[in-house]
Enzyme design. Structure first.
Site, PDB file in Angstrom:
ATOM      1  N   VAL A   1       5.479   3.468  -1.400  1.00 50.85           N
ATOM      2  CA  VAL A   1       5.347   4.653  -0.447  1.00 50.85           C
ATOM      3  C   VAL A   1       4.336   4.349   0.467  1.00 50.85           C
ATOM      4  CG1 VAL A   1       5.980   6.533  -1.983  1.00 50.85           C
ATOM      5  CG2 VAL A   1       3.573   5.615  -1.925  1.00 50.85           C
TER       6      VAL A   1
ATOM      7  N   TYR B   1     -10.557   7.639  -3.998  1.00 50.15           N
ATOM      8  CA  TYR B   1      -9.727   8.653  -4.418  1.00 50.15           C
ATOM      9  C   TYR B   1      -9.994   9.909  -4.081  1.00 50.15           C
ATOM     10  CZ  TYR B   1      -6.576  10.924  -8.015  1.00 50.15           C
ATOM     11  OH  TYR B   1      -5.970  11.755  -8.862  1.00 50.15           O
TER      12      TYR B   1
ATOM     13  N   LYS C   1      -7.862  12.249  -1.889  1.00 53.03           N
ATOM     14  CA  LYS C   1      -7.308  13.619  -2.054  1.00 53.03           C
ATOM     15  C   LYS C   1      -7.876  14.825  -1.331  1.00 53.03           C
ATOM     16  CE  LYS C   1      -4.846  12.601  -5.596  1.00 53.03           C
ATOM     17  NZ  LYS C   1      -3.271  12.504  -5.461  1.00 53.03           N
TER      18      LYS C   1
HETATM   19  N1  LIG Z   1      -3.242  13.005 -14.471  1.00 48.78           N
HETATM   20  C1  LIG Z   1      -4.256  13.757 -13.964  1.00 48.78           C
HETATM   21  O1  LIG Z   1      -4.948  14.254 -14.735  1.00 48.78           O
HETATM   22  C2  LIG Z   1      -4.198  14.080 -12.618  1.00 48.78           C
HETATM   23  C3  LIG Z   1      -5.398  14.755 -12.089  1.00 48.78           C
HETATM   24  C4  LIG Z   1      -5.256  15.106 -10.757  1.00 48.78           C
HETATM   25  C5  LIG Z   1      -4.505  14.504  -9.788  1.00 48.78           C
HETATM   26  N2  LIG Z   1      -3.492  13.721 -10.134  1.00 48.78           N
HETATM   27  C6  LIG Z   1      -2.354  13.194  -9.403  1.00 48.78           C
HETATM   28  O2  LIG Z   1      -1.223  13.520  -9.840  1.00 48.78           O
HETATM   29  C7  LIG Z   1      -0.348  12.549  -9.020  1.00 48.78           C
HETATM   30  C8  LIG Z   1       0.450  11.949 -10.349  1.00 48.78           C
HETATM   31  O3  LIG Z   1      -0.575  11.262 -11.269  1.00 48.78           O
HETATM   32  P1  LIG Z   1       0.044  11.003 -12.753  1.00 48.78           P
HETATM   33  O4  LIG Z   1      -1.171  11.372 -13.556  1.00 48.78           O
HETATM   34  O5  LIG Z   1       1.414  11.455 -12.923  1.00 48.78           O
HETATM   35  O6  LIG Z   1      -0.029   9.262 -12.903  1.00 48.78           O
HETATM   36  P2  LIG Z   1       0.849   8.105 -13.543  1.00 48.78           P
HETATM   37  O7  LIG Z   1       0.087   6.789 -13.251  1.00 48.78           O
HETATM   38  O8  LIG Z   1       1.091   8.315 -14.798  1.00 48.78           O
HETATM   39  O9  LIG Z   1       1.977   8.013 -12.422  1.00 48.78           O
HETATM   40  C9  LIG Z   1       2.030   7.599 -11.036  1.00 48.78           C
HETATM   41  C10 LIG Z   1       3.425   7.221 -10.644  1.00 48.78           C
HETATM   42  O10 LIG Z   1       3.117   6.710  -9.221  1.00 48.78           O
HETATM   43  C11 LIG Z   1       3.971   5.696  -8.852  1.00 48.78           C
HETATM   44  N3  LIG Z   1       3.286   4.707  -7.981  1.00 48.78           N
HETATM   45  C12 LIG Z   1       2.303   4.287  -7.752  1.00 48.78           C
HETATM   46  N4  LIG Z   1       1.855   3.719  -6.546  1.00 48.78           N
HETATM   47  C13 LIG Z   1       3.216   3.773  -6.036  1.00 48.78           C
HETATM   48  C14 LIG Z   1       3.630   3.333  -4.658  1.00 48.78           C
HETATM   49  N5  LIG Z   1       2.824   2.607  -3.928  1.00 48.78           N
HETATM   50  N6  LIG Z   1       4.881   3.654  -4.259  1.00 48.78           N
HETATM   51  C15 LIG Z   1       5.685   4.456  -5.117  1.00 48.78           C
HETATM   52  N7  LIG Z   1       5.317   4.922  -6.311  1.00 48.78           N
HETATM   53  C16 LIG Z   1       4.037   4.487  -6.639  1.00 48.78           C
HETATM   54  C17 LIG Z   1       3.741   4.826 -10.274  1.00 48.78           C
HETATM   55  O11 LIG Z   1       4.757   3.801 -10.361  1.00 48.78           O
HETATM   56  C18 LIG Z   1       3.706   6.007 -11.370  1.00 48.78           C
HETATM   57  O12 LIG Z   1       5.369   6.190 -11.614  1.00 48.78           O
HETATM   58  C19 LIG Z   1      -1.228  11.466  -8.526  1.00 48.78           C
HETATM   59  O13 LIG Z   1      -1.251  11.580  -7.340  1.00 48.78           O
HETATM   60  C20 LIG Z   1      -2.534  11.645  -9.137  1.00 48.78           C
HETATM   61  O14 LIG Z   1      -3.676  11.155  -8.362  1.00 48.78           O
HETATM   62  C21 LIG Z   1      -3.227  13.613 -11.389  1.00 48.78           C
END
Ligand SMILES: NC(=O)c1ccc[n+]([C@@H]2O[C@H](COP(=O)([O-])OP(=O)(O)OC[C@H]3O[C@@H](n4cnc5c(N)ncnc54)[C@H](O)[C@@H]3O)[C@@H](O)[C@H]2O)c1
Length: 253
Positions: A63, A154, A158
């Site tokens: 992305v 980050y 966000k």
């Molecule tokens: N887990 C949490 O507690 C939490 C809290 C707040 C926000 N978020 C947000 O939620 C979203 C998902 O987080 P998660 O915890 O499932 O993370 P995760 O690391 O488990 O999954 C992230 C996914 O994004 C993909 N990805 C990373 N870079 C990419 C790129 N350049 N192009 C395409 N795909 C790409 C990865 O391969 C992975 O499959 C993120 O935006 C994260 O910032 C998560």
């Protein structure tokens, strides 16, 4: 519950964690799902959805790259038709205090979350408006947007996504496109487990701290976010736009 039949959904970062749970949930509601991810596990998620009677494909997509996004959206249109749902979820962390943060750490995080979200939304709205296709976009923010030490990149990305989503909600409302943000709290995914490991924080202790400060006495699961997203992209939420929905197990600050 939300009758997403005849809807085509693009879920970025759908290979694992919140994106995976969202892809599975939207497919279970009848949506055809296109997983945009750099990770080949996207193929396994798509296969699992197909094996359980749903429709999904993985499109290898970084992305951060406009060309990848354009190519993948074209492939989605050829394969399935015009999308009406975009879940902009792909994300990474590159945590460091400001004095140690490199330009590369900054660019990688901003390009993935903020520029990636912008480019996916831009291509999606172009296709949708041309085809007079209404729909919904959901962006994933984080409580870190309020300020979190070690996450200047980050937190900026966000916070920026909220400005992006609110602006798009005003620009795209007239075309029948809603744009909302979900703010996850601590969800039990690889992103958080690995971040804890890198920071040499015991993950079980981190979970205990979350439970102590939460009103709801558990750590969040990816499915909690998927449930909120399924609602926000459904017809039942067609009058909700520009909203920032906290799914954090405690009141928003
Ligand atoms: N887990 C949490 O507690 C939490 C809290 C707040 C926000 N978020 C947000 O939620 C979203 C998902 O987080 P998660 O915890 O499932 O993370 P995760 O690391 O488990 O999954 C992230 C996914 O994004 C993909 N990805 C990373 N870079 C990419 C790129 N350049 N192009 C395409 N795909 C790409 C990865 O391969 C992975 O499959 C993120 O935006 C994260 O910032 C998560």
């Amino acid at each position: 519950m939300y009758a997403l039949d005849n809807r085509i959904a693009v879920v970025t970062g759908g290979a694992q964690g919140i994106g995976e749970a969202t892809a599975i949930r939207l497919a279970s509601e009848g949506a055809t799902v296109a997983i945009f991810d750099v990770n080949e596990k996207g193929q396994e998620v798509a296969s699992r959805i197909s094996e359980s009677g749903g429709k999904a494909l993985w499109f290898r997509t970084d992305v951060r790259l406009r060309n990848d996004i354009e190519t993948s959206f074209s492939a989605v249109v050829d394969e399935f038709g015009i999308p009406s749902i975009l879940v902009s979820n792909a994300g990474i962390v590159r945590d460091n205090f400001i004095h140690k943060m490199t330009d590369d750490d900054w660019d990688a995080v901003i390009d993935t979350h903020l520029k990636g979200g912008f480019m996916c939304a831009q291509v999606a709205q172009r296709l949708m408006i041309k085809a007079e296709q209404q729909g919904s976009f959901v962006f994933l923010s984080s409580r870190a947007m309020l300020g979190n030490p070690g996450q200047v990149n980050y937190a900026s990305a966000k916070a920026g996504l909220i400005g992006l989503a609110r602006t798009l909600s005003v620009e795209l409302g007239r075309f029948g496109i809603t744009v909302n943000v979900v703010v996850p709290g601590h969800m039990d995914t690889e992103m958080v487990r690995k971040a804890a490991e890198r920071a040499r924080v015991d993950y079980q202790e981190m979970c205990a701290r979350t439970i102590e400060r939460n009103a709801i006495k558990r750590v969040g699961q990816a499915e909690d976010i998927a449930n909120a997203i399924a609602f926000l992209v459904s017809d039942q939420a067609s009058y909700i736009t520009g909203e920032v929905l906290h799914v954090t197990g405690r009141p928003p600050m």
